[in-house]
Design an enzyme around this catalytic site. Structure first.
Site, PDB file in Angstrom:
ATOM      1  CB  CYS A 183      26.721  37.528  36.884  1.00 15.00           C
ATOM      2  SG  CYS A 183      27.086  35.970  37.085  1.00 15.00           S
ATOM      3  CG  HIS A 207      33.452  38.935  37.123  1.00 12.81           C
ATOM      4  ND1 HIS A 207      33.044  37.716  37.173  1.00 12.81           N
ATOM      5  CD2 HIS A 207      34.750  38.987  37.094  1.00 12.81           C
ATOM      6  CE1 HIS A 207      34.105  36.579  36.731  1.00 12.81           C
ATOM      7  NE2 HIS A 207      34.920  37.315  37.205  1.00 12.81           N
TER       8      HIS A 207
END
Length: 314
Positions: free
Chosen positions: A198, A155
């Site tokens: 991301c 992430h």
């Protein structure tokens, strides 16, 4: 996720969702914003703030590639060391498990081994564990290696990546440890970083298009020369992952390595990866309108000074 995929297997990588004329003179360059440094005939920097002197070098690096060569020397005894940091589970609130990343790791490891890399994968490291592993690999001797490669699957948000129990800045903790002054045996060699994460929470809805047709001398290099950093998405935007097939970026990257790894130079190959991700993938989440039919484009930052072309080892 590929077109016409299953909406139940769509996830994004921030952990919050599933699913004129110019006059150019080279004679005098100036330090914009500072006074007293505008001396004709001297190079000065375009920056405002304090002036920092370059730190002491740890030693004189030996370039295995001729200064004027177009391609990096890929004829060392070993191809290169590849490190994969794969993060699936987290101890951080609101960061969900990254289902499908295990397949990304397996496929990437296989693709890199096919290119001759010695691959070491790590899974779900804490910040402290990550720091120790990075410190270890930054101190290794890469004299007999063509290059170095690192991949991080996790992430992230703009400017940070998550380990199992906390966030860190990649420029400091990842490639910052492998600069030519700190890791002398990698100086003048390709240092390749691939980040699947991301970089924000913005979405890319795309735009509809209609096609009209069917040795003896020494030389100095910057300490950040010879790096390539490839992100799965551009700053500020989501990165998509399919829970059954893996992330769009890693799927396309492994496919390109397997098909063209020995045929194309790396930047050309990565251009094809960009094309595949941009054209062949689209999110399919009809139950969530704002997430449906979204696009993604990887982002490549190259400080390479030559072309990277993998050659088969005997």
């Amino acid at each position: 996720m590929e077109k016409n995929g299953n909406m139940e297997h769509m996830q994004c990588e921030n952990g919050n969702c599933d699913a004129a004329t110019t006059n150019c003179s080279t004679q005098t360059t100036q330090f914009d914003g500072l006074t007293g440094l505008h001396q004709p005939g001297f190079d000065t920097g375009d920056a405002f703030g304090s002036l920092f002197k370059s730190g002491p070098r740890q030693g004189l690096g030996i370039s295995s590639t001729d200064k004027d060569a177009w391609y990096y020397n890929m004829h060392h005894k070993h191809r290169g060391k590849a490190i994969i940091f794969n993060h699936e589970n987290f101890q951080i609130r609101d960061l969900k498990s990254r289902a499908g990343t295990g397949l990304d790791c397996i496929n990437l490891e296989a693709s890199l081994k096919n290119l001759g890399f010695d691959v070491t994968p790590y899974v779900d490291l804490t910040l402290d564990e990550l720091d120790k592993k990075l410190d270890y690999w930054a101190k290794e001797d890469y004299t007999n290696y063509d290059c170095f490669l690192m991949a991080v699957l996790s992430h992230g948000e703009q400017g940070i990546i998550y380990a199992k129990d906390g966030a860190y800045k990649p420029e400091d903790n990842l490639w910052g440890r492998f600069t030519g002054d700190k890791c002398v045996t990698l100086a003048s060699k390709p240092k390749l970083f691939f980040i699947q994460a991301c970089q924000g929470d913005r979405l890319d809805g795309g735009v509809q298009l209609r096609t009209q047709v069917d040795g003896s001398s020494t030389f100095k290099i910057p300490i950040y020369a010879d790096f390539l950093i490839a992100y799965s998405t551009i700053p500020g935007f989501y990165s998509w992952r399919n829970t059954q097939k893996g992330s769009w970026f890693m799927q396309a990257l492994c496919d390109a390595f397997d098909r063209y790894g020995y045929q194309l130079d790396l930047l050309t190959l990565l251009t094809f990866v960009n094309r595949q991700v941009a054209i062949d993938y689209e999110s399919n989440v009809p139950g969530t309108v704002q997430m449906h039919q979204q696009k993604q484009i990887p982002c490549i930052t190259s400080m390479l000074t030559r072309l990277v072309k993998f050659e088969r080892k005997n």
